[in-house]
Design an enzyme around this catalytic site. Structure first.
Site, PDB file in Angstrom:
ATOM      1  N   TYR A   1      22.123  -0.918  14.629  1.00  0.00           N
ATOM      2  CA  TYR A   1      21.980  -0.816  16.090  1.00  0.00           C
ATOM      3  C   TYR A   1      23.135  -0.075  16.762  1.00  0.00           C
ATOM      4  O   TYR A   1      23.054   0.251  17.934  1.00  0.00           O
ATOM      5  CB  TYR A   1      21.787  -2.208  16.710  1.00  0.00           C
ATOM      6  CG  TYR A   1      20.345  -2.652  16.629  1.00  0.00           C
ATOM      7  CD1 TYR A   1      19.353  -2.025  17.380  1.00  0.00           C
ATOM      8  CD2 TYR A   1      19.961  -3.667  15.758  1.00  0.00           C
ATOM      9  CE1 TYR A   1      18.021  -2.404  17.280  1.00  0.00           C
ATOM     10  CE2 TYR A   1      18.625  -4.054  15.644  1.00  0.00           C
ATOM     11  CZ  TYR A   1      17.664  -3.411  16.419  1.00  0.00           C
ATOM     12  OH  TYR A   1      16.346  -3.775  16.306  1.00  0.00           O
TER      13      TYR A   1
ATOM     14  N   ASP B   1       5.393 -21.629  -5.835  1.00  0.00           N
ATOM     15  CA  ASP B   1       3.944 -21.543  -5.994  1.00  0.00           C
ATOM     16  C   ASP B   1       3.633 -21.144  -7.434  1.00  0.00           C
ATOM     17  O   ASP B   1       4.414 -20.411  -8.059  1.00  0.00           O
ATOM     18  CB  ASP B   1       3.347 -20.478  -5.052  1.00  0.00           C
ATOM     19  CG  ASP B   1       3.355 -20.905  -3.589  1.00  0.00           C
ATOM     20  OD1 ASP B   1       3.452 -22.120  -3.329  1.00  0.00           O
ATOM     21  OD2 ASP B   1       3.266 -20.026  -2.709  1.00  0.00           O
TER      22      ASP B   1
ATOM     23  N   GLU C   1      10.651 -22.570  -2.642  1.00  0.00           N
ATOM     24  CA  GLU C   1      10.264 -21.189  -2.322  1.00  0.00           C
ATOM     25  C   GLU C   1      10.027 -20.982  -0.837  1.00  0.00           C
ATOM     26  O   GLU C   1      10.558 -20.059  -0.232  1.00  0.00           O
ATOM     27  CB  GLU C   1       8.991 -20.799  -3.097  1.00  0.00           C
ATOM     28  CG  GLU C   1       8.519 -19.390  -2.761  1.00  0.00           C
ATOM     29  CD  GLU C   1       7.183 -19.023  -3.386  1.00  0.00           C
ATOM     30  OE1 GLU C   1       6.616 -18.000  -2.964  1.00  0.00           O
ATOM     31  OE2 GLU C   1       6.691 -19.735  -4.276  1.00  0.00           O
TER      32      GLU C   1
END
Length: 353
Positions: A95, A234, A181
């Site tokens: 920025y 997962d 996760e």
């Protein structure tokens, strides 16, 4: 800091010498994402080989000249920050001149190239990552500015510190660390008071693919407390990939593997073999996509899978079944099955790989 300043000065001296000889200056950087430059070591994970192949960022080539200029620009910014003992995030750097840099990923990539080229960790360049990870549980520490932080399990978690190197007075009675996760599962375990009901533990989530600070914190906690580190992911190729990043590191950051990997990490769940063992209904499982298949095939070929026969077997189960499951699938058994039954049983009876 004098080491960092000297390393940058050496780069600039080389540029000036080339100009004095009327030659086009060149910056040489390692090919960070080339698997041929990576070796696998059990004790470290994926690390860059000493004599790796490099590429040249030339100042006289239309394709690489803009990158050459941006590298010098960011080197000058780093030099000033180290001199004045100030810090900036990668986002701050972007920025400071969005038109010049074009995108955040350009800045991220150049900073990693500079860190690799100078052989200096990013924190020492006074460039901080924006943190997205959370930590909770039996842990307290003091931040660099003297702020005391207590992560004791409540309904809210603490953001992973942006300067992990600077924290001190780490204190914990935790028996293990659990890397989760996803944020949703992490919050669910917080709501269920998992850290209090099970033996004291520390929970961390990188909310998907972990940022640098989350990986640094996992490594710092492991170095400090030497307690087991488990992962809860997962049962899909994406979850396995994320677990491998914590355990073995990533190809693009292999030059910093010694600070980032925890090779002793164990896979606690969700295992593909758990789906059959727990009689998860087929309707709750998700069919593989072509992307899942390609990701899994790629993981199975990686050097670290060969030395993990039990992991290899789980990946074969996943490949044969062609289905995946999120951790939330356990709610089909009961709403609090994860915290009340699944995790306590796994931890008590050694159900990890």
């Amino acid at each position: 800091s004098s080491e960092v300043l000297e390393a940058i000065e050496n780069v600039i001296e080389d540029v000036l010498e080339s100009l004095a000889k009327k030659q086009a200056p060149v910056l040489t950087v390692a090919k960070r994402s080339d698997w041929r430059n990576i070796e696998f070591k059990d004790s470290v994970g994926l690390q860059m080989i000493p004599c790796c192949t490099t590429r040249q960022i030339r100042s006289d080539c239309p394709r690489s000249a803009p990158k050459f200029a941006l590298m010098l620009k960011i080197l000058s910014m780093i030099y000033k920050m180290v001199q004045s003992n100030t810090y900036a995030t990668k986002r701050d750097i972007y920025y400071s001149d969005t038109l010049l840099f074009g995108s955040q990923s350009v800045v991220d990539n150049i900073i990693n190239d500079i860190s690799c080229m100078l052989k200096i960790p990013r924190r020492s360049l006074h460039v901080l990552s924006t943190t997205k990870g959370f930590v909770a549980g039996n842990l307290s520490y003091t931040e660099e500015d003297g702020t005391k932080v207590n992560c004791t399990c409540g309904a809210t978690a603490v953001t992973v510190p942006s300067n992990v190197q600077g924290i001190k007075n780490l204190n914990s009675h935790a028996k293990f660390i659990l890397i989760v996760e996803k944020d949703a599962t992490f919050q669910r375990l917080l709501d269920d008071d998992f850290c209090i009901k099970s033996s004291p533990c520390i929970m961390i989530t990188g909310r998907g693919i972990p940022d640098l600070n989350t990986r640094l914190l996992v490594r710092r906690l492991w170095d400090t407390f030497q307690i087991p580190v488990f992962t809860l992911m997962d049962a899909d190729p994406h979850g396995v990939e994320i677990m491998c990043i914590y355990k073995y590191g990533s190809v693009s950051m292999s030059f910093e593997a010694h600070h980032l990997t925890v090779p002793s990490i164990k896979w606690l769940g969700l295992l593909p073999s758990d789906l059959k063992r727990l009689n998860i209904h087929k309707d709750a499982l998700i069919p593989f996509t072509k992307q899942d298949h390609n990701k899994l095939t790629s993981i199975q070929k990686r050097p670290y899978i060969a030395c993990q026969p039990t992991w290899k077997k789980e990946l074969e189960i996943m490949a044969a079944s062609k289905v995946k499951a999120e951790i939330q699938v356990l709610t089909s058994l009961s709403s609090d099955y994860l915290s009340r039954v699944y995790l306590p049983n796994k931890l008590q009876f050694g159900g990890w790989l």
